[in-house]
Scaffold this motif. Structure first.
Motif, short mmCIF file in Angstrom:
data_model
loop_
_atom_site.label_atom_id
_atom_site.label_comp_id
_atom_site.label_asym_id
_atom_site.label_seq_id
_atom_site.Cartn_x
_atom_site.Cartn_y
_atom_site.Cartn_z
N SER A 133 -4.16 14.24 -7.05
CA SER A 133 -2.83 14.79 -7.31
C SER A 133 -1.98 14.66 -6.04
O SER A 133 -2.51 14.43 -4.95
N LEU A 134 -0.71 14.80 -6.21
CA LEU A 134 0.22 14.83 -5.10
C LEU A 134 0.77 16.24 -5.01
O LEU A 134 1.38 16.74 -5.96
N ASP B 111 -3.58 9.56 -18.44
CA ASP B 111 -4.58 8.59 -18.86
C ASP B 111 -4.79 7.50 -17.83
O ASP B 111 -5.62 6.64 -18.03
N GLY B 112 -4.00 7.49 -16.77
CA GLY B 112 -4.14 6.45 -15.76
C GLY B 112 -3.45 6.85 -14.48
O GLY B 112 -2.86 7.92 -14.36
N ALA B 113 -3.53 5.96 -13.51
CA ALA B 113 -2.88 6.20 -12.23
C ALA B 113 -1.36 6.22 -12.40
O ALA B 113 -0.82 5.64 -13.34
N ILE B 114 -0.69 6.89 -11.48
CA ILE B 114 0.77 6.94 -11.47
C ILE B 114 1.24 6.19 -10.23
O ILE B 114 0.82 6.50 -9.11
N THR C 53 0.44 4.75 -5.03
CA THR C 53 -0.17 5.10 -6.31
C THR C 53 -1.03 6.34 -6.13
O THR C 53 -1.73 6.48 -5.13
N ILE C 54 -0.95 7.24 -7.10
CA ILE C 54 -1.83 8.41 -7.14
C ILE C 54 -2.92 8.10 -8.16
O ILE C 54 -2.63 7.94 -9.35
N GLN D 215 1.17 15.46 2.06
CA GLN D 215 0.46 14.21 1.85
C GLN D 215 1.36 13.00 2.07
O GLN D 215 0.87 11.92 2.39
N ARG D 216 2.64 13.17 1.87
CA ARG D 216 3.61 12.08 2.05
C ARG D 216 4.75 12.58 2.93
O ARG D 216 5.20 13.71 2.78
N LYS D 217 5.20 11.73 3.81
CA LYS D 217 6.41 12.04 4.57
C LYS D 217 7.61 11.87 3.64
O LYS D 217 7.54 11.16 2.65
#
Length: 154
Positions: A112-113, A1-4, A106-107, A73-75
């Motif tokens: 998505s991550l 329902d919202g950002a993580i 924040t995603i 996407q992330r180190k």
């Protein structure tokens, strides 16, 4: 329902525990990192692309080589512990990390991550050449493409 939102979390990411004979403290283990780090003191809180946690048990050299895709996407940084735990962590290094500052992320709700990792569980008469094997795993990770599946095909 919202950002993580994620802040630094030590035990998050791809993690595993080693068998007691293969740990650093009280065992025969070593933790080697792609950046040249050795054991907990040389790896904890440091970013990298791969880590090899291995040791010798009953005359066989065994361990786990964990590789994070360089195009993730992330180190990742390592939560490497001499007592037998290793996690490749994408949340950003903890506030007391050695090489890089901790930055929460924040995603957004519409994104998505996605992370790619390769694991090689190895055992043999001799230690593996971590760099060479990690490069081969990285090549496989680069060519691997995730495919979408519906719930009915899982």
């Amino acid at each position: 329902d919202g950002a993580i939102s994620f802040g630094p979390q030590h035990e998050m990411g791809l993690g595993f525990r080693m068998a007691t004979p293969l740990i650093v403290n009280g065992g025969s283990g070593r933790i080697l990192g792609s950046h040249g780090g050795k054991d907990e003191v040389g790896n904890w809180g440091r970013p990298g692309n791969w880590w090899n946690y291995s040791g010798t048990d009953k005359g066989r050299h065994s361990g786990i080589l964990a590789v994070a895709a360089m195009n993730n996407q992330r180190k990742v940084w390592s939560h490497a512990r001499d007592y037998g735990f290793l996690a490749l962590n994408p949340t950003g290094p903890p506030p007391d990390a050695k090489d890089v500052p901790s930055v929460p992320f924040t995603i957004p709700i519409d994104q998505s991550l996605q992370m790619k990792f390769g694991l090689l569980l190895h055992s043999g008469a001799h230690p593996i050449e971590s760099h060479a094997v990690a490069e081969r795993i990285e090549a496989e990770l680069q060519s691997w493409k995730a495919t979408a599946t519906s719930d009915s095909t899982r």
